[in-house]
Design an enzyme around this catalytic site. Sequence first.
Site, PDB file in Angstrom:
ATOM      1  N   HIS A 179       4.311  -3.437   7.727  1.00 36.55           N
ATOM      2  CA  HIS A 179       4.930  -4.440   6.854  1.00 36.55           C
ATOM      3  C   HIS A 179       3.953  -5.603   6.619  1.00 36.55           C
ATOM      4  O   HIS A 179       3.730  -6.017   5.475  1.00 36.55           O
ATOM      5  CB  HIS A 179       6.223  -4.925   7.526  1.00 36.55           C
ATOM      6  CG  HIS A 179       6.916  -6.059   6.853  1.00 36.55           C
ATOM      7  ND1 HIS A 179       8.152  -5.930   6.245  1.00 36.55           N
ATOM      8  CD2 HIS A 179       6.577  -7.376   6.712  1.00 36.55           C
ATOM      9  CE1 HIS A 179       8.523  -7.104   5.758  1.00 36.55           C
ATOM     10  NE2 HIS A 179       7.591  -7.998   6.037  1.00 36.55           N
ATOM     11  N   GLU A 180       3.366  -6.113   7.700  1.00 36.36           N
ATOM     12  CA  GLU A 180       2.452  -7.252   7.566  1.00 36.36           C
ATOM     13  C   GLU A 180       1.147  -6.854   6.889  1.00 36.36           C
ATOM     14  O   GLU A 180       0.581  -7.637   6.112  1.00 36.36           O
ATOM     15  CB  GLU A 180       2.179  -7.870   8.945  1.00 36.36           C
ATOM     16  CG  GLU A 180       3.417  -8.411   9.649  1.00 36.36           C
ATOM     17  CD  GLU A 180       4.202  -9.413   8.814  1.00 36.36           C
ATOM     18  OE1 GLU A 180       3.586 -10.176   8.047  1.00 36.36           O
ATOM     19  OE2 GLU A 180       5.446  -9.418   8.918  1.00 36.36           O
ATOM     20  N   HIS A 231       1.779  -6.964   3.279  1.00 38.52           N
ATOM     21  CA  HIS A 231       1.654  -8.336   2.766  1.00 38.52           C
ATOM     22  C   HIS A 231       0.181  -8.660   2.488  1.00 38.52           C
ATOM     23  O   HIS A 231      -0.151  -9.257   1.461  1.00 38.52           O
ATOM     24  CB  HIS A 231       2.192  -9.342   3.789  1.00 38.52           C
ATOM     25  CG  HIS A 231       3.669  -9.558   3.733  1.00 38.52           C
ATOM     26  ND1 HIS A 231       4.363  -9.784   2.559  1.00 38.52           N
ATOM     27  CD2 HIS A 231       4.606  -9.608   4.728  1.00 38.52           C
ATOM     28  CE1 HIS A 231       5.647  -9.958   2.819  1.00 38.52           C
ATOM     29  NE2 HIS A 231       5.831  -9.855   4.127  1.00 38.52           N
ATOM     30  N   GLU A 278       9.439  -9.514   0.637  1.00 41.52           N
ATOM     31  CA  GLU A 278       9.810  -8.850   1.891  1.00 41.52           C
ATOM     32  C   GLU A 278      10.288  -7.419   1.637  1.00 41.52           C
ATOM     33  O   GLU A 278      10.044  -6.525   2.448  1.00 41.52           O
ATOM     34  CB  GLU A 278      10.914  -9.648   2.596  1.00 41.52           C
ATOM     35  CG  GLU A 278      10.427 -10.910   3.274  1.00 41.52           C
ATOM     36  CD  GLU A 278       9.489 -10.588   4.427  1.00 41.52           C
ATOM     37  OE1 GLU A 278       9.952 -10.096   5.453  1.00 41.52           O
ATOM     38  OE2 GLU A 278       8.287 -10.833   4.275  1.00 41.52           O
TER      39      GLU A 278
END
Length: 370
Positions: free
Chosen positions: A151-152, A155, A202
């Site tokens: 997930h990060e 980003h 997100e």
Amino acid sequence: MTDDNDHGHANGGQEDSGHENVPSRQRRRFPGISSRAYEHPADRSALVALRKLSGFDTVFKALSGLLPERSLRLLFLSDSVRVSDAQFTHLNTMLRDACYILDLEKVPPMYVNQDPNPNAMCIGLDEPIIVVTTGLVELLDEEEMRAVVGHEVGHALSGHSVYRTILLFLTNLALKVAWIPLGNVAIMAIVTALREWFRKSELSADRAGLLVGQDLKASMRGLMKIAGGNHLHEMNVDAFLAQAEEYEAGGDLRDSVLKILNVLPRSHPFTTVRAAELKKWAETRDYQRIMDGHYPRRDEDKDTSVSDSFRQSASSYADDVRHSKDPLMKLVNDIAGGAGDLGGKLRGKFTGQGGQGGGDQRGSGSSDDK
């Protein structure tokens, strides 16, 4: 140690980890994947809208030169634990593996920060920095954590860290200048727009986490734990997703307005909503095409039409409105379709009479028609 070796080590480590939920298979890799492959259409359109906000360009350019980038890095270097081959080695392996799968050339530095609240973030202006809290590390098992690391990294690949950093800075600044009425209003307008974009981003990053972990059940478990703590034996994925459906469909227009007011101060969407959105995407043809190796490439990004992207975003929003069970969205859809009398529908919805109130108004409206 090369990325290829790290990736192999990650897969070998899975077999020895002792976790029941570790998939006994090689994960797919996505060479040259563009962030467009997993970005939620609402993420792209919210970012376009943010950039059109009056004063945003001026603030962005000013802050890009003023924000203490080096100070930020020194803070984490001095007061957190940097993930490496010598510290939090399992997280280091996950990080390298995530970068290998999403083909992120430079592995961003990652820190573990002492904080009992489970959280993770990707910040930084020149280069992204990933920070995870001890609360999160202690809460999640290996595969759940793998999805969070992915997930990060998502980003970072999307370039979200710049806007996230500015959001953090402006949020703190707004608190300091709250006593200046006009100054605070101007800052909060940009903060509100940034939060709207970040909530959408997100959803994109959740998709990136699934592409890295390639285990939907682990992603669902992680979101449930973030919502309800380390009590999986007390939780159920289907019941958790049912909460999201109940949240969307429940109540009348007053509840719809309250939902909007509740979410405005938040940087993240509600956890049940994130879980439902991710499950829905995992069942689409788009996700399957990516897993089959058919996805937008980074070297094609320069040829991408901004107007086409915006049209896709608008189409996605329209589709969401059409299929939404939220009373406000259903009303918007009815009005757009020319169904009924606006005043009657609003009165019926806000008084809780629902279709009956709207029906009465349509009836009285039709008798008045000449």
